[in-house]
Design an enzyme around this catalytic site. Structure first.
Site, PDB file in Angstrom:
ATOM      1  N   TYR A  93      30.113  31.626  40.095  1.00 56.76           N
ATOM      2  CA  TYR A  93      31.033  31.625  40.920  1.00 56.76           C
ATOM      3  C   TYR A  93      32.011  30.171  40.696  1.00 56.76           C
ATOM      4  O   TYR A  93      31.323  29.126  40.379  1.00 56.76           O
ATOM      5  CB  TYR A  93      30.650  31.220  42.637  1.00 56.76           C
ATOM      6  CG  TYR A  93      30.065  32.706  43.003  1.00 56.76           C
ATOM      7  CD1 TYR A  93      30.826  33.546  43.723  1.00 56.76           C
ATOM      8  CD2 TYR A  93      28.681  32.768  42.493  1.00 56.76           C
ATOM      9  CE1 TYR A  93      30.045  35.085  43.892  1.00 56.76           C
ATOM     10  CE2 TYR A  93      28.208  33.962  43.139  1.00 56.76           C
ATOM     11  CZ  TYR A  93      28.765  34.934  43.509  1.00 56.76           C
ATOM     12  OH  TYR A  93      28.374  36.328  43.799  1.00 56.76           O
ATOM     13  N   CYS A 269      42.876  33.808  35.858  1.00 56.75           N
ATOM     14  CA  CYS A 269      41.529  33.929  36.576  1.00 56.75           C
ATOM     15  C   CYS A 269      41.685  35.016  37.486  1.00 56.75           C
ATOM     16  O   CYS A 269      42.505  35.199  38.481  1.00 56.75           O
ATOM     17  CB  CYS A 269      41.001  32.602  37.295  1.00 56.75           C
ATOM     18  SG  CYS A 269      39.424  32.753  37.879  1.00 56.75           S
ATOM     19  N   GLU A 309      39.791  33.463  32.514  1.00 59.08           N
ATOM     20  CA  GLU A 309      38.530  33.519  33.117  1.00 59.08           C
ATOM     21  C   GLU A 309      38.562  34.779  34.003  1.00 59.08           C
ATOM     22  O   GLU A 309      39.091  34.905  35.107  1.00 59.08           O
ATOM     23  CB  GLU A 309      38.140  32.328  33.836  1.00 59.08           C
ATOM     24  CG  GLU A 309      36.609  32.312  34.169  1.00 59.08           C
ATOM     25  CD  GLU A 309      36.128  30.900  34.329  1.00 59.08           C
ATOM     26  OE1 GLU A 309      35.667  30.511  33.241  1.00 59.08           O
ATOM     27  OE2 GLU A 309      36.037  30.424  35.208  1.00 59.08           O
ATOM     28  N   TYR A 311      36.376  38.330  35.504  1.00 66.95           N
ATOM     29  CA  TYR A 311      34.994  38.958  35.683  1.00 66.95           C
ATOM     30  C   TYR A 311      35.094  40.421  36.393  1.00 66.95           C
ATOM     31  O   TYR A 311      36.137  40.767  36.740  1.00 66.95           O
ATOM     32  CB  TYR A 311      34.230  37.854  36.744  1.00 66.95           C
ATOM     33  CG  TYR A 311      34.911  37.250  37.761  1.00 66.95           C
ATOM     34  CD1 TYR A 311      35.001  38.083  38.928  1.00 66.95           C
ATOM     35  CD2 TYR A 311      35.652  36.209  37.511  1.00 66.95           C
ATOM     36  CE1 TYR A 311      35.839  37.397  40.158  1.00 66.95           C
ATOM     37  CE2 TYR A 311      36.291  35.358  38.677  1.00 66.95           C
ATOM     38  CZ  TYR A 311      36.076  36.222  39.869  1.00 66.95           C
ATOM     39  OH  TYR A 311      37.141  35.544  40.808  1.00 66.95           O
TER      40      TYR A 311
END
Ligand SMILES: Cc1cc2nc3c(=O)[nH]c(=O)nc-3n(C[C@H](O)[C@H](O)[C@H](O)COP(=O)(O)OP(=O)(O)OC[C@H]3O[C@@H](n4cnc5c(N)ncnc54)[C@H](O)[C@@H]3O)c2cc1C
Length: 311
Positions: A93, A269, A309, A311
């Site tokens: 996180y 991100c 970044e 995910y």
């Protein structure tokens, strides 16, 4: 203007960015010996009628050796075991607080966690994500197995004359809240321009930029900072409608001018797949100047000017 300067990125000019240095080695706490962090508070960031739930969770790291900086992340190991009998793997996180924490005491770390559900590809059933649901259900006084801090690259430049282009979707805003709080609260100013492009479904889910929490919005009065939201599920005449790449394209003139001037750092991100749309915007702009975007981007990555970044 744009064409001639832009060619620099395709030739030999390099602009290596010196990032903030990390105070000590990363991964002080490893999966075999995590730090047990107490939960100080959990607060919902999304507004009451939102379809998604995102919680702001403040963790107590006072008794740890953790000294993180903005852009780093921490890992959380959910309790219990996998079907194989092995412990659950840690989930990462982004830390949403600046280095002194939300209370300025350097003893806390804040994360913002979306309650995730995923579809089982075989049965089609909806399965709650293990770590995110565990975290979103935490109560003050609970403790959490924490590893980290992680990350050596997604960090702010030392030189505050550098223009920052911050591009986020959903919980991808977390490290940018840390950036903004560090810049305006801890440091006090940023001389370069800061342009934040944020994609979410609707205004209620605009984390740190909504009626429930305006931690980022409050700094929009600062001369160098502007934030733009793209709302993908707004079905009216709202001028903010669209995906993050559409908002970026709306501001292409300034964005491209920043890129061509060379004194910039881009940070992206959020969810995997968002880079594609963003890339398309830059690719189109480069093509209009007869420049080769993949070559330019490769150089920017090498220089630490292009930071991703997802995910
Ligand atoms: C560097 C890094 C930073 C991260 N920072 C954050 C953060 O600040 N906040 C956060 O909520 N998550 C963040 N994540 C994602 C997080 O690590 C977990 O993957 C997420 O909480 C799901 O874990 P789970 O165990 O609940 O779900 P699992 O059972 O592991 O299922 C994961 C599924 O959820 C999807 N998913 C993961 N994260 C999200 C999300 N935020 N929104 C929508 N779908 C998602 C994945 O694509 C995958 O399909 C980050 C991941 C990385 C690698």
């Amino acid at each position: 203007m744009a064409g001639s300067k832009g060619q620099n990125a395709n030739t030999s000019k390099t602009m290596q960015i010196k990032k903030y240095s990390i105070p000590e080695s990363t991964l002080i706490y490893k999966p075999k010996a995590p730090f047990m962090a107490g939960v100080i508070s959990t607060t919902e960031l999304t507004e009451a009628d939102s379809s998604d739930e995102v919680f702001n969770i403040i963790l107590d790291v006072a008794d740890s050796d953790i000294h993180y900086i903005e852009g780093q992340s921490i890992g959380i190991i959910p309790p219990g075991e996998r079907e194989t009998g092995k412990p659950h793997k840690a989930r990462l996180y982004s830390i949403a607080s600046a280095r002194t924490g939300d209370d300025g005491t350097s003893t806390t770390a804040t994360i913002c966690v979306k309650r995730v559900f995923r579809k089982d590809e075989v049965t089609g059933t909806t399965i709650p994500g293990i770590a995110s649901n565990y975290l979103c259900d935490l109560k003050p006084g609970d403790s959490v197995a924490l590893i980290g801090p992680n990350g050596r690259r997604f960090l702010l430049p030392e030189d505050d004359s550098i223009d920052l282009i911050l591009i986020a979707v959903g919980t991808g805003i977390a490290p940018f809240r840390a950036f903004i709080r560090h810049i305006f609260l801890e440091k006090g100013y940023w001389n370069g321009r800061i342009r934040l492009f944020y994609g979410i479904k609707n205004a209620m889910e605009a984390l740190f930029l909504n009626n429930r929490n305006d931690d980022i919005g409050q700094y929009m009065t600062r001369e160098t900072f502007e934030a733009f939201r793209a709302l993908s599920r707004v079905h009216n005449e709202d001028s903010e409608k669209g995906y993050v790449q559409h908002k970026l394209a709306e501001h292409k003139q300034e964005v491209w001018e920043i890129i061509c001037a060379g004194n910039f750092a881009v940070y992206i991100c959020g969810l995997k797949g968002m880079e594609e749309g963003v890339d398309e915007v830059f690719s189109t702009l480069a093509r209009q100047q007869e420049l080769d975007w993949p070559t330019m981007k490769a150089e920017f990555i090498k220089n630490g000017q292009w930071n991703l970044e997802v995910y």
